[in-house]
Scaffold this motif. Sequence first.
Motif, mmCIF file in Angstrom:
data_model
loop_
_atom_site.group_PDB
_atom_site.id
_atom_site.type_symbol
_atom_site.label_atom_id
_atom_site.label_comp_id
_atom_site.label_asym_id
_atom_site.label_seq_id
_atom_site.Cartn_x
_atom_site.Cartn_y
_atom_site.Cartn_z
ATOM 1 N N GLY A 159 0.814 -1.205 0.000
ATOM 2 C CA GLY A 159 0.000 0.000 0.000
ATOM 3 C C GLY A 159 0.846 1.253 0.000
ATOM 4 N N GLY A 160 1.945 1.226 0.751
ATOM 5 C CA GLY A 160 2.848 2.371 0.754
ATOM 6 C C GLY A 160 3.452 2.618 -0.606
ATOM 7 N N LEU A 161 3.829 1.538 -1.289
ATOM 8 C CA LEU A 161 4.383 1.668 -2.634
ATOM 9 C C LEU A 161 3.338 2.221 -3.591
ATOM 10 C CD1 LEU A 161 6.586 1.205 -4.742
ATOM 11 C CD2 LEU A 161 5.846 -1.189 -4.884
ATOM 12 N N ALA A 162 2.109 1.738 -3.478
ATOM 13 C CA ALA A 162 1.041 2.196 -4.372
ATOM 14 C C ALA A 162 0.744 3.683 -4.186
ATOM 15 C CB ALA A 162 -0.224 1.369 -4.142
ATOM 16 N N GLY A 163 0.890 4.180 -2.951
ATOM 17 C CA GLY A 163 0.587 5.575 -2.676
ATOM 18 C C GLY A 163 1.787 6.508 -2.731
ATOM 19 N N LEU A 164 2.935 5.975 -3.116
ATOM 20 C CA LEU A 164 4.164 6.773 -3.070
ATOM 21 C C LEU A 164 4.114 7.979 -4.002
ATOM 22 C CD1 LEU A 164 7.024 7.107 -1.949
ATOM 23 C CD2 LEU A 164 7.832 5.579 -3.760
#
Length: 219
Positions: A80-85
Amino acid sequence: MRLSFPLASLLLAPLLALGLVTGAAQARPLKVAVLGDSLSAGYNLPPGQGLTRQLEAALRQDGFDVTVGDTAVSGQTSAGGLAGLDWMLGDKPDLVVVELGANDMLRGIDPKSTRANLDKILSTLKDRHVPAILAGMKAQPNLGADYVAAFDKIYPDLAKQYALPFYPFILDGVALDPKLTIADRMHPNGDGVAVMVRGLKPLVAKALTTLNGGAAAGK
């Protein structure tokens, strides 16, 4: 050739304007973003008690002109963090604290996947010339020795790979302490967050000082 005063003023005006614009840009508060989960988002805490708010207050008390964005999301995984980066980077932070992985561990996600996601996050930050600090997590022993060994290696390995400032365990001094956690014994209470901030702040302060060209806070 000697320039007349009006002509000299016209030639100098753009240079003076450039200097003013540059000065204004340097004078703005530095932006810190925390790419994190509920440990940073202030889960079940009153307003102002979460890590981002306490960290900003502590840094400002030390003289730093800084804002710390509320960019941590409860339940966030490394994926999720990667997707929202990209969304987070749209605000053009000057420094990013990466605090992810606890939910991966609690869900038993393959450490190889967690490593790959964090690796991609850190490589993206490096490619975009955004300084980062890595905050680590440790696996619970009941997940088995193999899982613990694989998971716990992720953070020191990536910190070394990217030569990052590294805080080995975001819950250092807080985990399992009933005086520093809420009723679930997993998430920090306000006092627990204060312990986390004391641990992280020296790394953040050093990075901000570097961004300030080596000038100490308030200078």
